[in-house]
Design a protein around this motif. Sequence first.
Motif, PDB file in Angstrom:
ATOM      1  N   ILE A 160      35.805  32.635  67.297  1.00 24.83           N
ATOM      2  CA  ILE A 160      36.088  31.211  67.164  1.00 24.83           C
ATOM      3  C   ILE A 160      36.883  30.926  65.896  1.00 24.83           C
ATOM      4  CG2 ILE A 160      33.989  30.575  65.912  1.00 24.83           C
ATOM      5  CD1 ILE A 160      35.749  28.624  68.753  1.00 24.83           C
ATOM      6  N   ASN A 161      36.707  31.775  64.879  1.00 25.32           N
ATOM      7  CA  ASN A 161      37.492  31.675  63.643  1.00 25.32           C
ATOM      8  C   ASN A 161      38.257  32.988  63.499  1.00 25.32           C
ATOM      9  OD1 ASN A 161      38.296  31.905  60.848  1.00 25.32           O
ATOM     10  ND2 ASN A 161      36.887  30.234  60.375  1.00 25.32           N
ATOM     11  N   GLU A 162      39.517  32.970  63.892  1.00 24.50           N
ATOM     12  CA  GLU A 162      40.298  34.204  63.904  1.00 24.50           C
ATOM     13  C   GLU A 162      40.472  34.785  62.502  1.00 24.50           C
ATOM     14  OE1 GLU A 162      43.312  35.338  67.073  1.00 24.50           O
ATOM     15  OE2 GLU A 162      43.814  33.253  66.629  1.00 24.50           O
ATOM     16  N   LYS A 163      40.635  33.931  61.521  1.00 25.06           N
ATOM     17  CA  LYS A 163      40.842  34.416  60.160  1.00 25.06           C
ATOM     18  C   LYS A 163      39.654  35.253  59.700  1.00 25.06           C
ATOM     19  CE  LYS A 163      41.713  32.920  55.407  1.00 25.06           C
ATOM     20  NZ  LYS A 163      41.901  31.757  54.488  1.00 25.06           N
ATOM     21  N   ARG A 164      38.434  34.757  59.954  1.00 25.24           N
ATOM     22  CA  ARG A 164      37.238  35.501  59.562  1.00 25.24           C
ATOM     23  C   ARG A 164      37.123  36.794  60.339  1.00 25.24           C
ATOM     24  NH1 ARG A 164      31.213  35.775  60.797  1.00 25.24           N
ATOM     25  NH2 ARG A 164      32.022  35.454  62.881  1.00 25.24           N
ATOM     26  N   ARG A 186      35.534  34.436  73.545  1.00 23.77           N
ATOM     27  CA  ARG A 186      36.200  33.369  74.267  1.00 23.77           C
ATOM     28  C   ARG A 186      37.649  33.774  74.509  1.00 23.77           C
ATOM     29  NH1 ARG A 186      34.686  28.155  74.314  1.00 23.77           N
ATOM     30  NH2 ARG A 186      36.799  27.446  73.796  1.00 23.77           N
ATOM     31  N   ALA A 187      38.230  33.246  75.555  1.00 22.81           N
ATOM     32  CA  ALA A 187      39.629  33.562  75.838  1.00 22.81           C
ATOM     33  C   ALA A 187      40.564  32.954  74.798  1.00 22.81           C
ATOM     34  CB  ALA A 187      40.004  33.066  77.226  1.00 22.81           C
ATOM     35  N   TYR A 188      40.084  31.940  74.114  1.00 23.31           N
ATOM     36  CA  TYR A 188      40.909  31.278  73.103  1.00 23.31           C
ATOM     37  C   TYR A 188      40.035  30.929  71.902  1.00 23.31           C
ATOM     38  CZ  TYR A 188      43.962  27.846  70.880  1.00 23.31           C
ATOM     39  OH  TYR A 188      44.746  27.174  69.982  1.00 23.31           O
ATOM     40  N   PRO A 189      40.501  31.189  70.697  1.00 20.01           N
ATOM     41  CA  PRO A 189      41.812  31.736  70.330  1.00 20.01           C
ATOM     42  C   PRO A 189      41.812  33.272  70.296  1.00 20.01           C
ATOM     43  CG  PRO A 189      40.631  31.080  68.351  1.00 20.01           C
ATOM     44  CD  PRO A 189      39.738  30.747  69.515  1.00 20.01           C
ATOM     45  N   LEU A 190      42.937  33.861  70.664  1.00 19.58           N
ATOM     46  CA  LEU A 190      43.108  35.309  70.564  1.00 19.58           C
ATOM     47  C   LEU A 190      44.593  35.630  70.437  1.00 19.58           C
ATOM     48  CD1 LEU A 190      41.728  38.072  70.554  1.00 19.58           C
ATOM     49  CD2 LEU A 190      42.113  38.174  73.027  1.00 19.58           C
ATOM     50  N   SER A 191      45.001  35.938  69.219  1.00 18.01           N
ATOM     51  CA  SER A 191      46.403  36.265  68.961  1.00 18.01           C
ATOM     52  C   SER A 191      46.620  37.768  69.037  1.00 18.01           C
ATOM     53  CB  SER A 191      46.815  35.767  67.574  1.00 18.01           C
ATOM     54  OG  SER A 191      46.109  36.489  66.566  1.00 18.01           O
TER      55      SER A 191
END
Length: 347
Positions: A160-164, A186-191
């Motif tokens: 849920i927090n991509e940076k972390r 989750r399907a989003y976010p996922l870079s």
Amino acid sequence: MLDEQVARNYSVDYVIRGEGEDAMLELLKALKENQDVSRIAGLTYVKDGQLINTREKEPFPTLDDLPFTDFTDVNLNDYTEGLWSDAIIPEKLQKEYNIQYVKFAPVITSRGCPAKCPFCFKKFGNIRMRSAENVVNEIKQIYNKHHIRHIRFCDDTLNINEKRLQEICKLIIKENINITWDTSIRAYPLSMDTAQLMKESGCIKLSVGVETGSAKMMKSIKKGLTPEKVINAFEVCHKVGIPVSANIIVGLPGETKETIKETYQFLRTINPDYTLVSILMLYPKTEVYYHAKEVGFINDSYFLESEVVPVYCYEHTYEKLLDYSRKVFILNFVQQKNYKKISVSSG
């Protein structure tokens, strides 16, 4: 989830609602010192025939303050050996990584979820996250002290927090912790950047809660996803080379033969490495459970008479839902050209 029902009908003295780490310690101390337990937040119990609910307990503000799980006197083999299955790690992945029966340890890096899925009971409300440093220190302890080489992240929303999440992956790589790990996301976010770091840090499998391939149904379950976001997540995983599973729920309220067809076609689009199909079950205090109560399909006394979580069969028969789920499940083997396994599963 049914604290009052449990307190009234079963041979228990106290039920602790919500997060129980400090409540359990407070309760034991109060009982040992013969103190009044009514001052302890989060308790449900019966006294002199009267049901008592103490005040609600505030959630832990900082998860980093909690100690790491102590596995010293726990034989993890007793809990994890033999748990590798196709539903968790696909057979081809077991061969690729030489995974057979290995012991692993669970790590939870956060509590809470932003979604409002009608089939899920939100236990912890708002999201609270441990720091990346705190998480990796626990992994290092598990790795060095207990010699465990596989971690299962059990968060509801690890990404849920991509940076972390990126920070956690970078620290695992920097500290040269030679582990493999898997999780549900989750399907989003996922870079692409996040997925690449996940793979480099040892991720060997992801499960994504797709639930349905119908845009209408996807909106109705209030998960905050769209078909486009799900497609992007699977494209990212395929490009990076992380095997990914699609988790599907058949029989959500409003499910029809047409929405099942949409799910079937959607799976062709995202082409998961594996598909895990479940029929909707009714867990207490979920939106679908309250809906089922309103239409008279179930009431709370059900759980006093059965240990089996009920399947939602108000709109479709169980046989029809089973037929839907089989068709969706078999598509996975068709896509993977694993026809031999289809015959085994169908038999």
